[in-house]
Design an enzyme around this catalytic site. Structure first.
Site, short mmCIF file in Angstrom:
data_model
loop_
_atom_site.label_atom_id
_atom_site.label_comp_id
_atom_site.label_asym_id
_atom_site.label_seq_id
_atom_site.Cartn_x
_atom_site.Cartn_y
_atom_site.Cartn_z
N ARG A 170 0.81 -1.22 0.00
CA ARG A 170 0.00 0.00 0.00
C ARG A 170 0.84 1.27 0.00
NH1 ARG A 170 -2.48 -4.19 1.92
NH2 ARG A 170 -0.54 -4.46 3.03
N THR A 171 1.83 1.34 0.87
CA THR A 171 2.57 2.60 1.00
C THR A 171 3.33 2.90 -0.29
OG1 THR A 171 2.82 2.05 3.33
CG2 THR A 171 4.13 3.89 2.52
N LYS B 209 26.34 -3.67 -1.40
CA LYS B 209 27.82 -3.67 -1.39
C LYS B 209 28.35 -2.90 -0.18
CE LYS B 209 27.91 -3.25 -6.45
NZ LYS B 209 28.23 -2.26 -7.52
N ARG C 183 11.61 4.35 2.87
CA ARG C 183 11.26 3.31 3.86
C ARG C 183 12.52 2.50 4.12
NH1 ARG C 183 6.31 -0.91 4.20
NH2 ARG C 183 5.34 1.03 4.86
N HIS D 50 5.85 5.61 11.48
CA HIS D 50 5.24 5.52 10.16
C HIS D 50 4.26 6.69 10.05
CE1 HIS D 50 3.83 4.08 6.45
NE2 HIS D 50 3.61 2.80 6.73
C1 NCD Z 1 2.68 -1.37 7.96
C2 NCD Z 1 4.18 -1.14 8.04
O1 NCD Z 1 4.91 -1.27 7.07
O2 NCD Z 1 4.60 -0.76 9.14
N1 NCD Z 1 2.18 -1.52 6.67
C3 NCD Z 1 1.73 -0.41 6.00
O3 NCD Z 1 2.48 0.47 5.69
N2 NCD Z 1 0.42 -0.32 5.73
C4 NCD Z 1 2.16 -2.37 8.90
C5 NCD Z 1 2.81 -3.72 8.99
O4 NCD Z 1 3.70 -4.06 8.24
O5 NCD Z 1 2.35 -4.47 9.85
#
Ligand code: NCD
Length: 297
Positions: free
Chosen positions: A29-30, A59, A82, A110
């Site tokens: 999703r993100t 590397k 991320r 997040h």
């Molecule tokens: C979450 C994450 O990556 O922290 N996912 C997301 O971005 N919707 C939640 C998870 O991984 O549990």
């Protein structure tokens, strides 16, 4: 942003900008919503998944070098990141000549997920009245519940947080203290059944298998993974105006039988990710986004 998507308009408000999107951890999703958000606004988008495996990180390149390199090679005006390290977004921001937008930093933060969670909550509740929100599941390693707890505290310190997790997965005490010092009421409990009918929002999260794996504690994961489970019958016991959220992905904690419950908002929640990330990119890159949209704020 919602109007723009619903009317199938391309609002080319970021046409002259470039955005790099770098993911060092899996995402459905993100990642997709950041890419869609940047492209909907007409930005040049360089989106790279699997950075941990396919970039020079494999590397041994440092994050500060990678960030500065990507800025040079793509001429990015903002970088979405991320990364599994807790301090990654701060570290990247310290070295980046352009804004860094965190799309998840380690097990700590997040923030854009929290924004979209809050936006979803706004569809059902007025934020001026105090809300009771249950954050359920892995509050130790999960980053979404931590960011949402901070945001709920920020928007209204009269909100009440009910932290529902097994003892071993409780929210770190420093964070709980930090929230309480801002005036928010925090209740910690393992009693999910009792909490369910008493809250406005049930925010489910999965037990974070990957963090147990890293520590060689997979047996603990197996023991804990279904410790807080929302089933169809349990969801029926919730208040009729309450809502169920989950950042997804789900494992056993959120049964498919809950999906048909009208309180289940987790698929709507994802769509707000697109709108919120569009808005965030616009606010990050344009000095006066409201004027561009012809709206008064
Ligand atoms: C979450 C994450 O990556 O922290 N996912 C997301 O971005 N919707 C939640 C998870 O991984 O549990």
């Amino acid at each position: 942003m919602k109007d723009c998507v619903e009317k199938r308009e391309m609002c080319k408000l970021l046409q002259e900008f470039s955005v790099a999107i770098l993911f060092y951890q899996p995402s459905t999703r993100t990642f997709s919503s950041f890419v869609a958000a940047a492209e909907r606004l007409g930005a040049y988008t360089t989106a790279i998944h699997g950075m941990e495996e396919y970039s020079s990180a494999a590397k041994g390149e440092s994050l500060p070098d990678t960030i500065r390199s990507i800025h040079q090679t793509t001429a990015a005006d903002a970088i979405v990141l991320r990364h599994p390290q807790d301090n990654s977004s701060k570290l990247a921001a310290d070295f980046s000549p352009v804004p860094i937008i965190s799309a998840g930093s380690g097990s700590l933060e997040h923030p854009t997920q929290a924004l979209l969670d809050l936006r979803t909550i706004c569809e059902s509740f007025n934020l001026d009245s105090p809300l009771r929100v249950a954050l359920v599941g892995d509050l130790l390693y999960g980053r979404t519940a931590k960011s949402l707890a901070k945001l709920l505290t920020l928007v209204n310190p009269a909100n009440e947080l009910v932290l529902v997790s097994p003892n071993e997965l409780q929210m770190p005490p420093e964070l709980v203290n930090q929230l309480q010092s801002k005036g928010v009421s925090v209740l910690e409990t393992e009693d999910f059944e009792t909490v369910l009918p008493e809250v406005d929002v049930v925010y489910m999260t999965r037990v974070q298998k990957e963090w147990f794996e890293k520590q060689g504690r997979l047996e603990d994961y197996e023991r804990l993974k279904a410790s807080m489970t929302l089933t169809r019958d349990r969801a029926e016991k919730m208040d009729k105006d309450s809502i169920i959220l989950h950042p997804l992905p789900r494992q056993e904690e959120l049964r498919y039988g809950v999906d048909a419950n009208p309180r289940a908002k987790y698929f709507d929640q994802m769509r707000y990710g697109l709108y919120v990330r569009m808005a965030l990119l616009l606010c990050t890159l344009q000095e006066n986004p409201a004027a561009l949209l012809g709206i008064e704020v």
